[in-house]
Design an enzyme around this catalytic site. Structure first.
Site, PDB file in Angstrom:
ATOM      1  N   HIS A  97      12.740  -2.640   1.935  1.00  0.00           N
ATOM      2  CA  HIS A  97      12.169  -1.381   2.432  1.00  0.00           C
ATOM      3  C   HIS A  97      13.055  -0.240   1.980  1.00  0.00           C
ATOM      4  CE1 HIS A  97       9.138  -3.405   4.677  1.00  0.00           C
ATOM      5  NE2 HIS A  97      10.058  -4.257   5.087  1.00  0.00           N
ATOM      6  N   ARG A 148      13.238   4.451  12.468  1.00  0.00           N
ATOM      7  CA  ARG A 148      12.028   5.276  12.422  1.00  0.00           C
ATOM      8  C   ARG A 148      11.195   4.987  13.674  1.00  0.00           C
ATOM      9  NH1 ARG A 148       9.223   4.785   6.742  1.00  0.00           N
ATOM     10  NH2 ARG A 148       8.078   6.543   7.634  1.00  0.00           N
ATOM     11  N   ASN A 159       7.851  -5.629  -1.159  1.00  0.00           N
ATOM     12  CA  ASN A 159       7.830  -4.569  -0.158  1.00  0.00           C
ATOM     13  C   ASN A 159       6.395  -4.509   0.341  1.00  0.00           C
ATOM     14  OD1 ASN A 159       7.758  -2.294   1.398  1.00  0.00           O
ATOM     15  ND2 ASN A 159       8.904  -1.002  -0.028  1.00  0.00           N
ATOM     16  N   PRO A 178       0.794  -1.229   0.000  1.00  0.00           N
ATOM     17  CA  PRO A 178       0.000   0.000   0.000  1.00  0.00           C
ATOM     18  C   PRO A 178       0.827   1.281   0.000  1.00  0.00           C
ATOM     19  CG  PRO A 178      -0.190  -1.160   2.099  1.00  0.00           C
ATOM     20  CD  PRO A 178       0.485  -2.097   1.141  1.00  0.00           C
ATOM     21  N   ARG A 221       4.751  10.909  -2.186  1.00  0.00           N
ATOM     22  CA  ARG A 221       4.566  10.775  -0.739  1.00  0.00           C
ATOM     23  C   ARG A 221       5.882  11.002   0.018  1.00  0.00           C
ATOM     24  NH1 ARG A 221       4.807   4.412   1.167  1.00  0.00           N
ATOM     25  NH2 ARG A 221       4.088   5.235   3.153  1.00  0.00           N
ATOM     26  N   GLU A 228      12.699  -9.390   0.998  1.00  0.00           N
ATOM     27  CA  GLU A 228      11.891  -8.263   1.484  1.00  0.00           C
ATOM     28  C   GLU A 228      12.693  -6.973   1.332  1.00  0.00           C
ATOM     29  OE1 GLU A 228      10.676  -8.761   5.589  1.00  0.00           O
ATOM     30  OE2 GLU A 228      10.095  -6.669   5.749  1.00  0.00           O
TER      31      GLU A 228
END
Ligand code: DQA
Length: 158
Positions: free
Chosen positions: A99, A106, A73, A9, A17, A97
């Site tokens: 990112h 974070r 991702n 998403p 973004r 995977e």
């Protein structure tokens, strides 16, 4: 050999973004770069993006019997989705995977991935270049699997 790239998403909004976190590159640009690497290595590649958890589960399931490896991702679902984790485990193929951001520096809730334990490996924090690294890793993994299969065949024939 076929790799399927699954994007979760809000990754369709890359380039728009939170540019301070994800940078200016659009998803299509990332995919073009991956396509070039795939071509160089004579690997078939397919891209899929969805904002819906169930659609991502369906896509992972579709990979069974159709693909040799998955680069994923899962975006926000990384931190919440047992359903995607179970689908990845069921796929029984190498999954890398990715990112874009370093999820470990974070918010605390991002540092936990439910998906990572069922993946071959995780690439985080290198921006869009992480997808390039994922292609190199996947090419290496698939090459090793192929070599092992060929060695087994030679042994069986001996
Ligand atoms: C992300 C990190 C996730 O925590 C976040 O929800 C995303 C993107 C990344 O690529 O850095 O949507 O997966």
């Amino acid at each position: 050999m076929k790799i399927v790239v699954i994007q979760g998403p809000n990754l369709n909004l890359l380039g728009h973004r939170e540019q301070n976190i994800y940078g200016p590159m659009k998803l299509e640009e990332i995919h073009t770069q991956m396509e070039n690497i795939a071509k160089q290595n004579k690997i078939e590649i397919e891209f899929f993006q969805s904002n819906l958890e169930g659609e991502i589960v369906d896509k992972v399931q579709e990979c069974i019997g159709d693909a040799d490896g998955i680069i994923i991702n899962p975006a926000a679902y990384t931190h919440t989705s047992i359903a995607i984790r179970d689908a990845v485990a069921a796929a029984a193929m190498p999954v890398v995977e990715v990112h874009i951001s370093n999820i470990h520096r974070r918010e605390e809730f991002r540092s936990k991935s439910l998906i990572a334990p069922v993946c071959a490996g995780q690439i985080v924090g290198f921006g869009p270049f992480g997808y390039h690294l994922a292609m190199i890793s996947m090419t290496q993994i698939l090459g090793e699997i192929q070599a092992a299969k060929e060695a087994q065949k030679v042994q069986a024939e001996a």
